[in-house]
Design a protein around this motif. Structure first.
Motif, mmCIF file in Angstrom:
data_model
loop_
_atom_site.group_PDB
_atom_site.id
_atom_site.type_symbol
_atom_site.label_atom_id
_atom_site.label_comp_id
_atom_site.label_asym_id
_atom_site.label_seq_id
_atom_site.Cartn_x
_atom_site.Cartn_y
_atom_site.Cartn_z
ATOM 1 N N GLY A 14 4.045 5.294 -8.538
ATOM 2 C CA GLY A 14 2.746 5.672 -8.018
ATOM 3 C C GLY A 14 1.776 4.506 -7.975
ATOM 4 N N VAL A 15 0.591 4.796 -7.460
ATOM 5 C CA VAL A 15 -0.495 3.823 -7.378
ATOM 6 C C VAL A 15 -1.682 4.391 -8.128
ATOM 7 C CG1 VAL A 15 -2.077 2.588 -5.860
ATOM 8 C CG2 VAL A 15 0.287 2.968 -5.129
ATOM 9 N N LEU A 16 -2.287 3.579 -8.975
ATOM 10 C CA LEU A 16 -3.443 4.027 -9.728
ATOM 11 C C LEU A 16 -4.675 4.062 -8.827
ATOM 12 C CD1 LEU A 16 -4.119 4.847 -12.636
ATOM 13 C CD2 LEU A 16 -4.774 2.472 -13.059
ATOM 14 N N ASP A 17 -5.359 5.191 -8.830
ATOM 15 C CA ASP A 17 -6.588 5.359 -8.052
ATOM 16 C C ASP A 17 -7.627 5.983 -8.980
ATOM 17 O OD1 ASP A 17 -8.531 5.617 -6.122
ATOM 18 O OD2 ASP A 17 -7.633 7.388 -5.190
ATOM 19 N N GLY A 18 -8.426 5.124 -9.612
ATOM 20 C CA GLY A 18 -9.391 5.618 -10.583
ATOM 21 C C GLY A 18 -8.692 6.237 -11.771
ATOM 22 N N ASP A 19 -8.979 7.506 -12.030
ATOM 23 C CA ASP A 19 -8.355 8.190 -13.164
ATOM 24 C C ASP A 19 -7.199 9.086 -12.724
ATOM 25 O OD1 ASP A 19 -9.769 10.134 -11.856
ATOM 26 O OD2 ASP A 19 -10.966 10.755 -13.581
ATOM 27 N N GLU A 20 -6.643 8.786 -11.534
ATOM 28 C CA GLU A 20 -5.502 9.538 -11.046
ATOM 29 C C GLU A 20 -4.393 8.609 -10.575
ATOM 30 O OE1 GLU A 20 -7.095 13.722 -9.238
ATOM 31 O OE2 GLU A 20 -7.277 11.968 -7.937
ATOM 32 N N ILE A 21 -3.176 9.132 -10.575
ATOM 33 C CA ILE A 21 -2.037 8.412 -10.019
ATOM 34 C C ILE A 21 -1.651 9.072 -8.703
ATOM 35 C CG2 ILE A 21 0.394 7.792 -10.318
ATOM 36 C CD1 ILE A 21 -0.088 7.872 -13.351
ATOM 37 N N VAL A 22 -1.636 8.273 -7.635
ATOM 38 C CA VAL A 22 -1.183 8.745 -6.330
ATOM 39 C C VAL A 22 0.330 8.567 -6.280
ATOM 40 C CG1 VAL A 22 -1.349 8.422 -3.836
ATOM 41 C CG2 VAL A 22 -3.376 8.073 -5.282
ATOM 42 N N VAL A 23 1.069 9.646 -6.163
ATOM 43 C CA VAL A 23 2.533 9.595 -6.219
ATOM 44 C C VAL A 23 3.089 9.069 -4.902
ATOM 45 C CG1 VAL A 23 4.635 10.932 -6.610
ATOM 46 C CG2 VAL A 23 2.519 11.522 -7.835
ATOM 47 N N LEU A 24 4.076 8.162 -5.003
ATOM 48 C CA LEU A 24 4.714 7.566 -3.835
ATOM 49 C C LEU A 24 6.082 8.197 -3.585
ATOM 50 C CD1 LEU A 24 3.875 3.805 -4.534
ATOM 51 C CD2 LEU A 24 2.667 5.395 -3.006
ATOM 52 N N ASP A 25 6.554 8.073 -2.352
ATOM 53 C CA ASP A 25 7.817 8.715 -1.981
ATOM 54 C C ASP A 25 9.025 7.808 -2.210
ATOM 55 O OD1 ASP A 25 7.424 6.888 0.059
ATOM 56 O OD2 ASP A 25 8.006 8.270 1.670
ATOM 57 N N VAL A 26 9.031 7.102 -3.337
ATOM 58 C CA VAL A 26 10.197 6.317 -3.741
ATOM 59 C C VAL A 26 10.532 6.690 -5.179
ATOM 60 C CG1 VAL A 26 9.944 4.331 -2.209
ATOM 61 C CG2 VAL A 26 8.638 4.400 -4.332
ATOM 62 N N PRO A 27 11.817 6.696 -5.540
ATOM 63 C CA PRO A 27 12.187 7.107 -6.894
ATOM 64 C C PRO A 27 11.850 6.073 -7.961
ATOM 65 C CG PRO A 27 14.133 6.469 -5.647
ATOM 66 C CD PRO A 27 12.996 6.474 -4.680
ATOM 67 N N THR A 28 11.828 4.784 -7.582
ATOM 68 C CA THR A 28 11.552 3.730 -8.556
ATOM 69 C C THR A 28 10.683 2.650 -7.922
ATOM 70 O OG1 THR A 28 13.450 2.335 -7.988
ATOM 71 C CG2 THR A 28 13.822 4.088 -9.631
ATOM 72 N N MET A 29 10.015 1.884 -8.780
ATOM 73 C CA MET A 29 9.195 0.790 -8.268
ATOM 74 C C MET A 29 10.060 -0.331 -7.705
ATOM 75 S SD MET A 29 6.119 0.273 -7.605
ATOM 76 C CE MET A 29 5.373 1.569 -8.582
ATOM 77 N N ARG A 30 11.250 -0.477 -8.219
ATOM 78 C CA ARG A 30 12.153 -1.479 -7.647
ATOM 79 C C ARG A 30 12.462 -1.142 -6.188
ATOM 80 N NH1 ARG A 30 18.205 -2.670 -9.957
ATOM 81 N NH2 ARG A 30 19.093 -3.479 -8.037
ATOM 82 N N GLU A 31 12.679 0.151 -5.915
ATOM 83 C CA GLU A 31 12.947 0.541 -4.527
ATOM 84 C C GLU A 31 11.697 0.360 -3.670
ATOM 85 O OE1 GLU A 31 14.501 4.411 -1.994
ATOM 86 O OE2 GLU A 31 15.355 3.992 -3.980
ATOM 87 N N TYR A 32 10.525 0.496 -4.252
ATOM 88 C CA TYR A 32 9.284 0.239 -3.525
ATOM 89 C C TYR A 32 9.301 -1.169 -2.934
ATOM 90 C CZ TYR A 32 4.290 -0.847 -2.894
ATOM 91 O OH TYR A 32 3.078 -1.261 -2.399
ATOM 92 N N PHE A 33 9.686 -2.150 -3.733
ATOM 93 C CA PHE A 33 9.732 -3.526 -3.238
ATOM 94 C C PHE A 33 10.919 -3.739 -2.300
ATOM 95 C CE2 PHE A 33 7.034 -4.102 -6.996
ATOM 96 C CZ PHE A 33 5.987 -4.824 -6.430
ATOM 97 N N GLU A 34 12.041 -3.109 -2.582
ATOM 98 C CA GLU A 34 13.196 -3.252 -1.700
ATOM 99 C C GLU A 34 12.904 -2.699 -0.310
ATOM 100 O OE1 GLU A 34 16.785 -2.995 -5.049
ATOM 101 O OE2 GLU A 34 16.115 -1.182 -4.006
ATOM 102 N N ARG A 35 12.130 -1.643 -0.231
ATOM 103 C CA ARG A 35 11.779 -1.029 1.059
ATOM 104 C C ARG A 35 10.582 -1.695 1.722
ATOM 105 N NH1 ARG A 35 11.584 5.430 0.234
ATOM 106 N NH2 ARG A 35 9.868 5.058 1.710
ATOM 107 N N GLY A 36 9.892 -2.538 0.972
ATOM 108 C CA GLY A 36 8.703 -3.170 1.525
ATOM 109 C C GLY A 36 7.491 -2.275 1.516
ATOM 110 N N GLY A 37 7.464 -1.304 0.580
ATOM 111 C CA GLY A 37 6.338 -0.387 0.473
ATOM 112 C C GLY A 37 6.801 1.056 0.452
ATOM 113 N N ALA A 38 5.845 1.982 0.435
ATOM 114 C CA ALA A 38 6.168 3.405 0.397
ATOM 115 C C ALA A 38 4.964 4.203 0.874
ATOM 116 C CB ALA A 38 6.567 3.823 -1.019
#
Length: 290
Positions: A14-38
Motif C-alpha cells: 500500500g501507499v501511506l496517505d496521512g493516517d490511512e493506507i491506500v491498498v494497491l493491487d499487487v501482492p507484494t512490494m517487490r512485485e510493485y517494482f517489477e511491474r513498474g507501479g500498481a
C-alpha cells in the motif's frame, strides 16, 4: 510517497496517505517494482489498525560497507585483524529480514556481543547492470532504514579470513523499514541526519553527508553484479557502534533493550531485543564455541 507492506503473513502492499493506507493491487512490494507501479484498489485501511511489516523482501540484498570512513577510524580503537576497506560488498540473508516493532531474537548460545549498525539503504526501481553514476538516479526507487545487527565475537573470528557474513545474517538480524520513501520526498540523500538510540540514549549520531563516495557512485560500482527490480543495497554504517568503543562490554545489546533507528525525511525504525526463550518459547540450545 511512502510505500508500505502491512497485515499478516506475507502482507499486503500500500501507499501511506496521512493516517490511512491506500491498498494497491499487487501482492507484494517487490512485485510493485517489477511491474513498474500498481493501481489503487479503492480500499483504505487505518494506519493505527495496521501491522506494518518489512516494506520489501528483495530478490537480492547487496550489503556494502566502508563508505563511511569514520567507521573505519573508530575500528582502530580495538585493533581488528583486518581493516574496514573501501568497496566491501557481500550478500545479506533475506530470510533474516524483520519489520518495524518485530523482535530481534538474541541467540545467546551463539554470541555474547550483540551490536547495532544504523544504515541508509536504497531500493532499486528497475533491473539493470553496467550503468554509470550519471545514469544511477534513474534506478533509485526509494530509501529505507536498515539496522545491520551484528554478532561481534563471531565477526572477529570470521575476519581472520578477511570475510564476514554469518555474524550479520542470523535469523532476525536484518530489521528493515518502516517504509520505502520515494526519491521525490528525499531531494538529497546526502543531506540526512542519522541517529540510533538504545533505550532512548543516543549511540550513533551522524549525517549522510559524511559518506566518502556518493550513492550514484555506489550503485554504479556494484551494477556489474546486476540488479533486479526491488533489490536493496545498503550504504554502510556510521561511527558509534558498541563493538568499537573502549567500553564495548557495557554497550552491547541485551534482551529487553529497544533500538530506534532514525533517518531524517525517512522515519524511525524501532525493534526490541528479546531472549531466545521469549522468541522461541523454549530455552536456548547449548552454547556453541567457535
Amino acid at each position: 510517497m511512502k510505500l508500505v507492506t502491512f497485515g499478516e503473513g506475507a502482507g499486503r502492499a500500500g501507499v501511506l496517505d496521512g493516517d490511512e493506507i491506500v491498498v494497491l493491487d499487487v501482492p507484494t512490494m517487490r512485485e510493485y517494482f517489477e511491474r513498474g507501479g500498481a493501481d489503487e484498489t479503492g480500499e483504505r485501511v487505518p494506519l493505527a489498525e495496521a501491522r506494518l511489516r518489512a516494506p520489501i523482501v528483495p530478490k537480492k540484498f547487496f550489503h556494502t560497507a566502508g563508505n563511511f570512513r569514520e567507521h573505519e577510524e573508530e575500528s582502530k580503537q580495538v585493533g581488528w585483524s583486518h581493516e574496514i576497506a573501501p568497496w566491501i560488498v557481500f550478500f545479506q540473508n533475506v530470510d533474516a529480514i524483520v519489520g518495524p516493532d518485530e523482535p530481534v531474537v538474541y541467540p545467546e548460545h551463539l554470541t555474547e556481543e550483540l551490536d547495532y549498525e544504523l544504515e541508509l539503504a536504497v531500493v532499486l526501481r528497475k533491473a539493470g547492470k553496467w550503468f554509470s553514476p550519471e545514469e544511477a538516479q534513474d534506478y533509485i526507487g526509494g530509501y529505507v532504514i536498515f539496522n545491520d545487527v551484528t554478532a561481534r565475537d563471531i565477526q572477529r573470528r570470521e575476519m581472520r579470513s578477511g570475510v564476514f557474513s554469518f555474524c550479520k545474517a542470523i535469523d532476525t538480524f536484518c530489521p528493515l523499514g518502516p517504509w520505502i520513501v520515494t526519491p521525490d520526498e528525499v531531494p538529497d540523500p546526502h543531506d540526512l541526519a542519522m541517529t540510533l538510540r538504545v533505550n532512548g540514549a543516543e549511540r550513533q549520531v551522524s549525517h549522510s553527508s559524511r559518506m566518502s563516495v556518493t550513492i550514484p557512485e555506489i550503485l554504479s560500482h556494484y551494477s556489474a553484479l546486476g540488479y533486479s527490480a526491488g533489490d536493496v543495497l545498503s550504504t554502510g554504517t556510521v561511527s558509534g557502534v558498541a563493538g568499537f568503543s573502549p567500553d564495548a562490554a557495557s554497550l552491547y545489546l541485551r534482551p529487553g533493550d529497544v533500538m530506534e533507528c532514525e533517518i531524517e525525511r525517512i522515519g524511525m525504525l524501532r525493534n526490541p531485543v528479546v531472549s531466545w526463550e521469549e522468541g522461541h518459547g523454549e530455552p536456548a540450545p547449548p552454547r556453541v564455541r567457535w
